[in-house]
Design a protein around this motif. Structure first.
Motif, PDB file in Angstrom:
ATOM      1  N   PRO A 114      -2.733  13.943  33.621  1.00 42.78           N
ATOM      2  CA  PRO A 114      -2.131  15.371  32.724  1.00 42.78           C
ATOM      3  C   PRO A 114      -3.014  16.446  32.772  1.00 42.78           C
ATOM      4  N   ALA A 115      -4.358  15.960  32.534  1.00 44.08           N
ATOM      5  CA  ALA A 115      -5.313  17.166  32.873  1.00 44.08           C
ATOM      6  C   ALA A 115      -5.259  18.127  34.021  1.00 44.08           C
ATOM      7  N   GLU A 116      -4.754  17.198  34.937  1.00 41.08           N
ATOM      8  CA  GLU A 116      -4.903  17.980  36.396  1.00 41.08           C
ATOM      9  C   GLU A 116      -3.670  18.721  36.557  1.00 41.08           C
ATOM     10  N   ALA A 117      -2.537  18.290  35.917  1.00 47.48           N
ATOM     11  CA  ALA A 117      -1.392  18.471  35.912  1.00 47.48           C
ATOM     12  C   ALA A 117      -0.937  20.043  35.266  1.00 47.48           C
ATOM     13  N   VAL A 118      -1.982  20.362  34.158  1.00 49.37           N
ATOM     14  CA  VAL A 118      -1.873  21.567  33.355  1.00 49.37           C
ATOM     15  C   VAL A 118      -2.681  22.717  33.970  1.00 49.37           C
TER      16      VAL A 118
ATOM     17  N   MET B 110       4.890  22.164  29.272  1.00 50.96           N
ATOM     18  CA  MET B 110       5.834  21.495  28.218  1.00 50.96           C
ATOM     19  C   MET B 110       5.783  20.254  28.041  1.00 50.96           C
ATOM     20  N   LEU B 111       5.635  19.906  26.900  1.00 48.74           N
ATOM     21  CA  LEU B 111       5.513  18.226  26.782  1.00 48.74           C
ATOM     22  C   LEU B 111       6.812  17.729  26.672  1.00 48.74           C
ATOM     23  N   CYS B 112       7.229  16.748  27.215  1.00 51.99           N
ATOM     24  CA  CYS B 112       8.378  16.240  27.459  1.00 51.99           C
ATOM     25  C   CYS B 112       8.421  14.703  27.550  1.00 51.99           C
ATOM     26  N   ALA B 113       7.364  14.110  26.981  1.00 51.96           N
ATOM     27  CA  ALA B 113       7.289  12.702  26.811  1.00 51.96           C
ATOM     28  C   ALA B 113       7.698  12.326  25.424  1.00 51.96           C
ATOM     29  N   PRO B 114       7.792  10.932  24.959  1.00 48.76           N
ATOM     30  CA  PRO B 114       8.063  10.371  23.557  1.00 48.76           C
ATOM     31  C   PRO B 114       7.055  10.965  22.661  1.00 48.76           C
ATOM     32  N   VAL B 115       7.626  11.320  21.422  1.00 45.59           N
ATOM     33  CA  VAL B 115       6.664  12.109  20.365  1.00 45.59           C
ATOM     34  C   VAL B 115       5.396  11.238  20.181  1.00 45.59           C
ATOM     35  N   GLY B 116       5.462  10.029  20.182  1.00 47.30           N
ATOM     36  CA  GLY B 116       4.383   9.120  19.821  1.00 47.30           C
ATOM     37  C   GLY B 116       3.138   9.161  20.760  1.00 47.30           C
ATOM     38  N   ALA B 117       3.800   9.750  21.884  1.00 49.76           N
ATOM     39  CA  ALA B 117       2.340   9.867  22.946  1.00 49.76           C
ATOM     40  C   ALA B 117       1.835  11.163  23.097  1.00 49.76           C
ATOM     41  N   TYR B 118       2.379  12.123  22.099  1.00 53.31           N
ATOM     42  CA  TYR B 118       1.877  13.652  22.040  1.00 53.31           C
ATOM     43  C   TYR B 118       0.507  13.758  21.895  1.00 53.31           C
ATOM     44  N   ALA B 119      -0.166  13.012  20.763  1.00 54.24           N
ATOM     45  CA  ALA B 119      -1.602  13.289  20.280  1.00 54.24           C
ATOM     46  C   ALA B 119      -2.445  12.834  21.461  1.00 54.24           C
ATOM     47  N   ALA B 120      -2.226  11.797  22.092  1.00 55.07           N
ATOM     48  CA  ALA B 120      -3.108  11.505  23.252  1.00 55.07           C
ATOM     49  C   ALA B 120      -2.962  12.384  24.254  1.00 55.07           C
ATOM     50  N   LEU B 121      -1.800  13.049  24.641  1.00 51.34           N
ATOM     51  CA  LEU B 121      -1.581  13.761  25.651  1.00 51.34           C
ATOM     52  C   LEU B 121      -2.384  15.339  25.447  1.00 51.34           C
TER      53      LEU B 121
ATOM     54  N   GLU C   3      -4.915  15.643  23.540  1.00 53.45           N
ATOM     55  CA  GLU C   3      -6.192  15.443  23.553  1.00 53.45           C
ATOM     56  C   GLU C   3      -6.707  15.755  25.152  1.00 53.45           C
ATOM     57  N   ALA C   4      -5.728  14.994  25.956  1.00 46.05           N
ATOM     58  CA  ALA C   4      -6.262  14.863  27.439  1.00 46.05           C
ATOM     59  C   ALA C   4      -6.237  16.284  28.090  1.00 46.05           C
ATOM     60  N   ILE C   5      -5.096  17.176  27.537  1.00 44.75           N
ATOM     61  CA  ILE C   5      -5.148  18.472  28.412  1.00 44.75           C
ATOM     62  C   ILE C   5      -5.750  19.495  27.689  1.00 44.75           C
ATOM     63  N   ALA C   6      -6.012  19.523  26.259  1.00 40.11           N
ATOM     64  CA  ALA C   6      -6.708  20.526  25.807  1.00 40.11           C
ATOM     65  C   ALA C   6      -7.880  21.378  26.387  1.00 40.11           C
ATOM     66  N   PRO C   7      -8.878  20.588  26.840  1.00 38.29           N
ATOM     67  CA  PRO C   7      -9.920  21.312  27.658  1.00 38.29           C
ATOM     68  C   PRO C   7      -9.484  21.926  28.865  1.00 38.29           C
ATOM     69  N   HIS C   8      -8.254  21.452  29.466  1.00 42.94           N
ATOM     70  CA  HIS C   8      -7.960  22.091  30.753  1.00 42.94           C
ATOM     71  C   HIS C   8      -6.794  23.010  30.726  1.00 42.94           C
TER      72      HIS C   8
ATOM     73  N   ILE D 130       3.651  19.328  15.249  1.00 48.76           N
ATOM     74  CA  ILE D 130       2.729  20.374  14.839  1.00 48.76           C
ATOM     75  C   ILE D 130       1.288  19.622  14.128  1.00 48.76           C
ATOM     76  N   ARG D 131       1.650  18.692  13.503  1.00 50.78           N
ATOM     77  CA  ARG D 131       0.565  17.923  12.973  1.00 50.78           C
ATOM     78  C   ARG D 131      -0.586  17.317  13.987  1.00 50.78           C
ATOM     79  N   ASP D 132       0.236  16.707  15.014  1.00 52.21           N
ATOM     80  CA  ASP D 132      -0.495  16.079  16.151  1.00 52.21           C
ATOM     81  C   ASP D 132      -0.881  16.883  17.287  1.00 52.21           C
ATOM     82  N   VAL D 133      -0.234  17.893  17.570  1.00 53.32           N
ATOM     83  CA  VAL D 133      -0.534  18.995  18.693  1.00 53.32           C
ATOM     84  C   VAL D 133      -1.387  20.138  18.097  1.00 53.32           C
TER      85      VAL D 133
END
Ligand code: NAP
Length: 296
Positions: free
Chosen positions: A62-66, A73-84, A86-91, A109-112
């Motif tokens: 995901p880091a490469e993708a962004v 646009m996050l289009c994964a199940p909402v339970g995966a959002y926090a980890a996603l 975290e992975a994309i934020a620096p990129h 809003i809480r997780d992302v």
């Protein structure tokens, strides 16, 4: 000549039913994004995306993708959002807009929210459109046609970023409504999450019946039960995450429903024909209004 695309590069993090429908309409129109980059959890899904020709490029990381995307646009199940997140934020590119399609909004809003870097915008969204199917094959370009898309930007969000996401959904065919995240979660708890909870429960109840009765349920399902089974065929991971991430609103609506169901049970027990008929008449009115609003 087609209008200039709204975004230079759209990164879809998750490309199942919803993500692939966005990709399809964006490719078909040409004025939503100049380039579409897709990410999924598995390489198998990304291979399928390339076979279907619904993205210009795929990235398993995901880091490469962004990288270099002006819309993510996050289009994964909402339970995966926090980890996603975290992975994309620096990129994330400076000035980019991060948005999403998740069915719950306070949890997103809480997780992302806290992970979005300074200089990147965050516009949570929820297209009120879907089917019981999932994966990249399930999407279609007209999914959002004439359907509402709810946006829940946190206080202080740049109005221009909100407008660009609203325009993205308008180009997908949607009508836009901006609302408070808590209000969103209560509304969808009653219109979507509770009906799914009831469908999953009623299918479980039918399945628990003695074998001979269960066979009859399947054989004669056309009389009403079939509609519940359609909703109950929805993706287990997506719905597990929705229930766990809209816990309070869902439990509140379930409590109200349980009270009303008890009242109906009492009316049936005591032969209160007027009560029963009144309730059915009111329900028919709701169905009629939906048809008039073209949301049936
Ligand atoms: P879907 O068809 O199951 O697609 C999910 C996508 O997310 C797939 O590309 C999947 O990759 C990827 N994914 C799954 N788990 C992941 C993880 N842990 N990390 C990273 N990526 C992961 O789901 P959908 O129906 O499109 O739903 C996507 C979002 O839209 C959800 O948040 C849901 O709440 C929301 N939504 C759904 C509907 C609906 O009716 N379905 C309606 C409105 C909004 P793989 O294929 O490789 O597993």
């Amino acid at each position: 000549m087609a209008e200039a695309p709204l975004f230079k590069r759209l990164a879809l993090i998750g490309i199942g039913l919803i993500g692939s429908s966005v990709a399809r309409v964006a490719l078909q129109r040409g004025d939503i994004a100049g380039e579409i980059v897709a990410n999924a959890r598995t390489q198998a899904s990304l291979d399928r995306v390339m076979e279907l020709g619904i993205a210009h490029r795929v990235e398993l990381d995901p880091a490469e993708a962004v990288k270099g995307a002006d819309c993510v646009m996050l289009c994964a199940p909402v339970g995966a959002y926090a980890a996603l997140a975290e992975a994309i934020a620096p990129h994330l590119a400076p000035g980019a807009i991060v948005t999403d399609v998740g069915s719950t909004k306070q949890s997103v809003i809480r997780d992302v929210g806290p992970l979005i870097p300074e200089g990147v915008h965050f516009v949570p969204g929820h297209p009120m459109a879907g089917t019981e199917f999932s994966g990249p094959d399930a999407g279609f370009a007209t999914l959002f046609d004439g359907r509402w898309c709810l946006l829940t930007p946190p206080a202080g969000t740049d109005p221009e970023a909100v407008e660009r996401i609203a325009e993205l959904w308008r180009r997908c065919g949607s009508m836009i409504e901006v609302m408070e995240p808590a209000h969103h979660d209560r509304v969808v708890a009653i219109v979507s999450h509770l009906p799914h909870l009831i469908a999953f429960t009623i299918c479980g109840t039918a399945d628990d019946l003695a074998d001979e009765s269960r066979q009859q349920v399947l054989k004669f399902a056309a009389a009403g039960f079939r509609d519940f089974t359609r909703i109950a065929a929805s993706d287990p991971v997506m719905w597990r995450d929705v229930f766990l991430n809209n816990r309070e609103a869902l439990l509140e609506m379930l409590a109200r429903f349980t009270e009303d169901a008890q009242a109906m049970a009492r009316a049936v027990r005591w032969g209160d024909a007027g009560y029963i008929e009144d309730k059915i008449v009111r329900s028919r009115g709701i169905r009629k209004s939906l048809i008039e609003l073209k949301q049936a």
